[in-house]
Design a protein around this motif. Sequence first.
Motif, short mmCIF file in Angstrom:
data_model
loop_
_atom_site.label_atom_id
_atom_site.label_comp_id
_atom_site.label_asym_id
_atom_site.label_seq_id
_atom_site.Cartn_x
_atom_site.Cartn_y
_atom_site.Cartn_z
N MET A 1 0.84 -1.19 0.00
CA MET A 1 0.00 0.00 0.00
C MET A 1 0.89 1.25 0.00
SD MET A 1 -3.11 0.91 2.65
CE MET A 1 -3.85 -0.70 2.35
N LYS A 2 0.52 2.23 -0.79
CA LYS A 2 1.28 3.47 -0.88
C LYS A 2 0.62 4.54 0.00
CE LYS A 2 3.47 6.61 -4.19
NZ LYS A 2 3.63 6.96 -5.62
N ILE A 3 1.36 4.99 1.00
CA ILE A 3 0.81 5.89 2.02
C ILE A 3 1.65 7.17 2.10
CG2 ILE A 3 0.29 6.16 4.48
CD1 ILE A 3 0.06 3.08 4.59
N THR A 4 0.96 8.29 2.22
CA THR A 4 1.63 9.58 2.45
C THR A 4 1.17 10.14 3.78
OG1 THR A 4 1.78 10.08 0.08
CG2 THR A 4 1.95 11.93 1.61
N ILE A 5 2.11 10.69 4.54
CA ILE A 5 1.79 11.43 5.76
C ILE A 5 2.14 12.89 5.48
CG2 ILE A 5 2.26 11.72 8.22
CD1 ILE A 5 3.34 8.78 8.14
N LEU A 6 1.14 13.75 5.49
CA LEU A 6 1.36 15.17 5.22
C LEU A 6 1.25 15.97 6.51
CD1 LEU A 6 1.70 17.64 3.34
CD2 LEU A 6 -0.79 17.62 3.03
N VAL A 7 2.33 16.67 6.85
CA VAL A 7 2.34 17.66 7.93
C VAL A 7 2.80 18.95 7.27
CG1 VAL A 7 3.28 18.31 10.18
CG2 VAL A 7 2.95 15.89 9.62
N LYS B 1 7.86 15.00 15.01
CA LYS B 1 8.55 13.82 15.56
C LYS B 1 7.60 12.63 15.69
CE LYS B 1 8.13 15.16 20.47
NZ LYS B 1 8.93 15.43 21.71
N TYR B 2 6.33 12.90 15.91
CA TYR B 2 5.35 11.81 15.99
C TYR B 2 5.00 11.29 14.60
CZ TYR B 2 5.00 13.57 20.73
OH TYR B 2 5.30 13.99 22.01
N ALA B 3 5.01 12.18 13.61
CA ALA B 3 4.80 11.75 12.23
C ALA B 3 5.95 10.84 11.78
CB ALA B 3 4.70 12.97 11.32
N GLU B 4 7.15 11.15 12.23
CA GLU B 4 8.30 10.30 11.91
C GLU B 4 8.16 8.92 12.54
OE1 GLU B 4 11.62 13.92 11.49
OE2 GLU B 4 11.43 12.79 13.36
N GLU B 5 7.61 8.86 13.75
CA GLU B 5 7.35 7.57 14.39
C GLU B 5 6.29 6.79 13.63
OE1 GLU B 5 6.29 8.19 18.45
OE2 GLU B 5 8.20 9.11 18.99
N LEU B 6 5.24 7.48 13.20
CA LEU B 6 4.19 6.83 12.43
C LEU B 6 4.74 6.29 11.12
CD1 LEU B 6 1.21 6.12 12.02
CD2 LEU B 6 0.87 8.43 11.08
N GLU B 7 5.59 7.07 10.46
CA GLU B 7 6.23 6.63 9.22
C GLU B 7 6.99 5.32 9.44
OE1 GLU B 7 9.30 8.41 5.83
OE2 GLU B 7 9.37 9.15 7.90
N LYS B 8 7.76 5.25 10.51
CA LYS B 8 8.54 4.04 10.81
C LYS B 8 7.62 2.84 11.06
CE LYS B 8 12.51 6.46 12.82
NZ LYS B 8 13.26 6.74 14.08
N ASN B 9 6.56 3.07 11.83
CA ASN B 9 5.64 1.98 12.17
C ASN B 9 4.93 1.42 10.95
OD1 ASN B 9 6.28 2.18 14.89
ND2 ASN B 9 4.60 3.58 15.35
N LEU B 10 4.60 2.29 10.00
CA LEU B 10 3.86 1.85 8.81
C LEU B 10 4.75 1.28 7.72
CD1 LEU B 10 1.24 4.74 8.47
CD2 LEU B 10 0.85 2.44 9.36
N LYS B 11 6.04 1.56 7.78
CA LYS B 11 6.96 1.17 6.71
C LYS B 11 7.22 -0.33 6.64
CE LYS B 11 9.78 4.97 4.98
NZ LYS B 11 11.10 5.62 4.98
N TYR B 12 6.90 -1.05 7.70
CA TYR B 12 7.19 -2.48 7.71
C TYR B 12 6.48 -3.22 6.57
CZ TYR B 12 9.33 -1.89 12.30
OH TYR B 12 10.15 -1.49 13.33
N GLU B 13 5.28 -2.79 6.24
CA GLU B 13 4.50 -3.51 5.21
C GLU B 13 3.98 -2.58 4.12
OE1 GLU B 13 1.41 -5.63 7.14
OE2 GLU B 13 2.77 -6.92 8.28
N ASN B 14 4.42 -1.31 4.11
CA ASN B 14 3.89 -0.35 3.14
C ASN B 14 4.99 0.56 2.61
OD1 ASN B 14 0.82 -0.79 3.82
ND2 ASN B 14 1.80 -0.44 5.79
N SER B 15 4.68 1.23 1.50
CA SER B 15 5.55 2.29 0.99
C SER B 15 5.03 3.60 1.58
CB SER B 15 5.48 2.33 -0.54
OG SER B 15 6.15 3.47 -1.03
N VAL B 16 5.85 4.24 2.42
CA VAL B 16 5.39 5.40 3.17
C VAL B 16 6.30 6.60 2.94
CG1 VAL B 16 4.70 6.27 5.44
CG2 VAL B 16 4.54 3.82 4.95
#
Length: 212
Positions: free
Chosen positions: A1-7, A16-31
């Motif tokens: 799944m291709k995911i974008t986090i926009l701040v 810093k919390y968006a960076e944590e979310l990015e790491k957590n989602l990257k295991y199974e997705n393109s973030v």
Amino acid sequence: MKITILVDDKQSWFVKYAEELEKNLKYENSVSLVFDSENVEDGDICFLLSCSKIVSEIFLKKHKHNIVVHASDLPTGKGFSPLSYQIMEGKNEVVLTLFEAVKELDAGPFYMKEKLTFDGTELLDELRQKMAIKINKMCCYFVEHNDELEPKKQIGEETIYKRLTKNDNALDINKSIKEQFNHLRIADNERYPLWFDYLGVKYIIKIYKEEK
């Protein structure tokens, strides 16, 4: 799944919390974590987190889902700084609403709501930390279960919080600290400190907890 986090602000407290979310989602997705809506590519899900600018309809068409998490029980509390307003109102239980962004402000159908409880002693950094942890958990849950979640129409009375200004950071010297403690709790010491005027002089107030 291709995911974008926009701040949309590199100086945002949420980065810093968006960076944590990015790491957590990257295991199974393109973030991708992006700070400018102009740099957002097409994909499956775009999380718009701690964003102050309203995106265009053209932008919303880039993703199947455009997800916002707002700190109020929508449609109550649309608009700006909902957490700060509710803490000033004396609330220590806040509802986070995860919903689909649409053209109108905070008006899209929602997928889930979660309660966030405070003990009444937290200052702004602690309030934000607890909220960010809950936001990230909700976003991760949405990624895992979005095919199962049914969008629900917002129902109820609509209220809107206006954007806070420097005038809203003024303390009343004729009221006690206890009476204004919830206002002190949401003070941003660096960017938007509280202040009061006395004998024609403006004084700045900053609040910290004693380090243990």
